[in-house]
Design a protein around this motif. Sequence first.
Motif, PDB file in Angstrom:
ATOM      1  N   ASP A 287       0.682  -1.602  -0.184  1.00  0.00           N
ATOM      2  CA  ASP A 287       0.082  -0.373  -0.108  1.00  0.00           C
ATOM      3  C   ASP A 287       1.015   1.632   0.536  1.00  0.00           C
ATOM      4  OD1 ASP A 287       1.183   0.657   2.355  1.00  0.00           O
ATOM      5  OD2 ASP A 287      -0.921   0.513   3.810  1.00  0.00           O
ATOM      6  N   ARG A 288       2.213   1.776  -0.584  1.00  0.00           N
ATOM      7  CA  ARG A 288       3.255   2.595  -0.084  1.00  0.00           C
ATOM      8  C   ARG A 288       2.960   3.523  -0.715  1.00  0.00           C
ATOM      9  NH1 ARG A 288       5.671  -1.682  -3.193  1.00  0.00           N
ATOM     10  NH2 ARG A 288       5.814  -1.334  -5.267  1.00  0.00           N
ATOM     11  N   TYR A 289       1.601   3.289  -2.087  1.00  0.00           N
ATOM     12  CA  TYR A 289       0.920   4.955  -2.908  1.00  0.00           C
ATOM     13  C   TYR A 289      -0.058   5.056  -2.004  1.00  0.00           C
ATOM     14  CZ  TYR A 289       5.609   3.238  -5.470  1.00  0.00           C
ATOM     15  OH  TYR A 289       7.109   3.415  -5.565  1.00  0.00           O
ATOM     16  N   ALA A 290      -0.522   4.609  -1.400  1.00  0.00           N
ATOM     17  CA  ALA A 290      -1.990   4.854  -0.559  1.00  0.00           C
ATOM     18  C   ALA A 290      -2.123   6.363   0.090  1.00  0.00           C
ATOM     19  CB  ALA A 290      -2.270   4.003   0.345  1.00  0.00           C
ATOM     20  N   THR A 291      -1.375   6.408   0.515  1.00  0.00           N
ATOM     21  CA  THR A 291      -1.747   7.919   0.898  1.00  0.00           C
ATOM     22  C   THR A 291      -1.038   9.389   0.796  1.00  0.00           C
ATOM     23  OG1 THR A 291      -0.189   6.989   2.977  1.00  0.00           O
ATOM     24  CG2 THR A 291      -2.551   6.898   3.121  1.00  0.00           C
ATOM     25  N   MET A 292       0.452   8.665  -0.004  1.00  0.00           N
ATOM     26  CA  MET A 292       1.550  10.051  -0.042  1.00  0.00           C
ATOM     27  C   MET A 292       0.474  10.975  -1.398  1.00  0.00           C
ATOM     28  SD  MET A 292       4.378  11.565  -0.025  1.00  0.00           S
ATOM     29  CE  MET A 292       5.316  10.900   1.763  1.00  0.00           C
ATOM     30  N   GLN A 293       1.148  12.285  -1.379  1.00  0.00           N
ATOM     31  CA  GLN A 293       0.734  12.890  -2.218  1.00  0.00           C
ATOM     32  C   GLN A 293       1.933  13.035  -3.221  1.00  0.00           C
ATOM     33  OE1 GLN A 293      -0.464  16.881  -0.891  1.00  0.00           O
ATOM     34  NE2 GLN A 293      -1.130  16.333   0.928  1.00  0.00           N
TER      35      GLN A 293
ATOM     36  N   LEU B 191       6.195   4.560   2.701  1.00  0.00           N
ATOM     37  CA  LEU B 191       5.468   5.605   3.276  1.00  0.00           C
ATOM     38  C   LEU B 191       5.168   6.632   1.649  1.00  0.00           C
ATOM     39  CD1 LEU B 191       6.791   6.601   6.594  1.00  0.00           C
ATOM     40  CD2 LEU B 191       3.901   5.603   6.146  1.00  0.00           C
TER      41      LEU B 191
ATOM     42  N   GLU C 160       8.177   9.598  10.040  1.00  0.00           N
ATOM     43  CA  GLU C 160       6.968   8.842  10.541  1.00  0.00           C
ATOM     44  C   GLU C 160       6.200  10.152  10.639  1.00  0.00           C
ATOM     45  OE1 GLU C 160       7.130   5.613  12.923  1.00  0.00           O
ATOM     46  OE2 GLU C 160       7.307   4.504  11.109  1.00  0.00           O
TER      47      GLU C 160
ATOM     48  N   LYS D  35       3.579  12.671   8.447  1.00  0.00           N
ATOM     49  CA  LYS D  35       1.857  13.217   9.058  1.00  0.00           C
ATOM     50  C   LYS D  35       1.334  14.241   8.596  1.00  0.00           C
ATOM     51  CE  LYS D  35       1.446   8.994  12.609  1.00  0.00           C
ATOM     52  NZ  LYS D  35       2.015   9.389  13.810  1.00  0.00           N
TER      53      LYS D  35
ATOM     54  N   GLY E 275      -1.218  15.094   6.547  1.00  0.00           N
ATOM     55  CA  GLY E 275      -3.048  14.509   7.080  1.00  0.00           C
ATOM     56  C   GLY E 275      -3.196  15.892   7.475  1.00  0.00           C
TER      57      GLY E 275
END
Length: 336
Positions: free
Chosen positions: A17-23, A64, A312, A316, A319
């Motif tokens: 899931d490494r591309y799930a949250t980074m912009q 991440l 980490e 954050k 977000g």
Amino acid sequence: MADPTASLGDAYQAAPDRYATMQYRRTGKSGLLLPALSLGFWHNFGAEVPLDRQRAIVRRAFDLGITHLDLANNYGPPPGSAEENVARILELDLRLHRDEIIISTKAGYGMWPGPYGDFGSRKYMLASLDQSLKRLGLDYVDIFYSHRPDPATPIEETMGALDTAVRQGKALYAGISNYGPVEAKHAIDVLRGLGTPVLIHQPSYSMLNRWIEGRLLDVLGTEGVGCIVFSPLAQGQLTDRYLNGIPAGSRVTHSGFLTEDTVAQNLPRIRALNEIAARRGQTLAQMALAWAIRDQRVTSAVIGASSVQQLEDNVKALGGAAFGPDELAEIDAALA
Ligand SMILES: NC(=O)c1ccc[n+]([C@@H]2O[C@H](COP(=O)([O-])OP(=O)(O)OC[C@H]3O[C@@H](n4cnc5c(N)ncnc54)[C@H](OP(=O)(O)O)[C@@H]3O)[C@@H](O)[C@H]2O)c1
């Protein structure tokens, strides 16, 4: 000395899931997307830092979604050792992922003795890139930068060297760093004339250092050149690192680039900013990073991290809530 055979144990498997949250943001008007936060190798990746710690930070960064590793010929210490350590980490952990990673390097500061080991001559720039590729164990880097303008060398010569590097296939893109607005515009025009547009500019920028606001960002925005800001945490000052004194092992204790005096001088402003961050439900580091990339012309902020925990905490930042005009005014007042 980092142990080249050091092992973290199990073979690394990148997080699915490494591309799930980074912009990811477009770099100027180019086709290249960069993560909003990039990882820098100026400190924390030299010969004295255990390779396991370095690997843990890079693995976590990649998991991440941090796909951009920012290097220079002289990063270490000693100079060159960060590139050698990245070669080890690529080989041990990221061998299967080269095409998912942007690797940048630079030349412009003193690297070897004599008249050809510094600044911006064609002789130095191209020899340095060859040395970097050898240390990195790579055929090409993604971005090759002129690390600083050279007042004694025609800008056409330095930019010509970047153009040659791209035409030789040793770099995919050309970048400039630490150029003022007038020099940046000149470099952009020269490289455009050669058919190799400037992809990106890398200036310093943080709440404590706002020189790019105004003319430089206007030039980059108008010309369609990306902007990746360095030292967005003012080398750790815009975090909780120094709120209660100088911790053992912190940058102040081992780098000539950040002094106890500077920290002491900035402390009242840092405390005031820390209170604003707490009201936003963020750490100071998270607020400082969100602030540094609030302008869409800023493609990415390149951060340093000496631990996985810092990394980490920093990620954050992405977000958090956008800044309202009142909050921005409050930050300006705290900095005044
Ligand atoms: N183009 C240029 O001329 C140029 C110049 C400088 C830097 N750069 C690039 O920019 C990168 C980043 O520069 P920088 O390292 O000065 O950036 P920075 O992000 O402003 O500072 C990084 C330092 O802040 C501390 N830190 C980070 N996150 C923290 C957290 N969450 N909580 C507490 N402390 C935290 C750590 O200090 P401790 O080590 O004390 O833990 C870390 O080493 C460099 O690695 C390099 O790639 C480029």
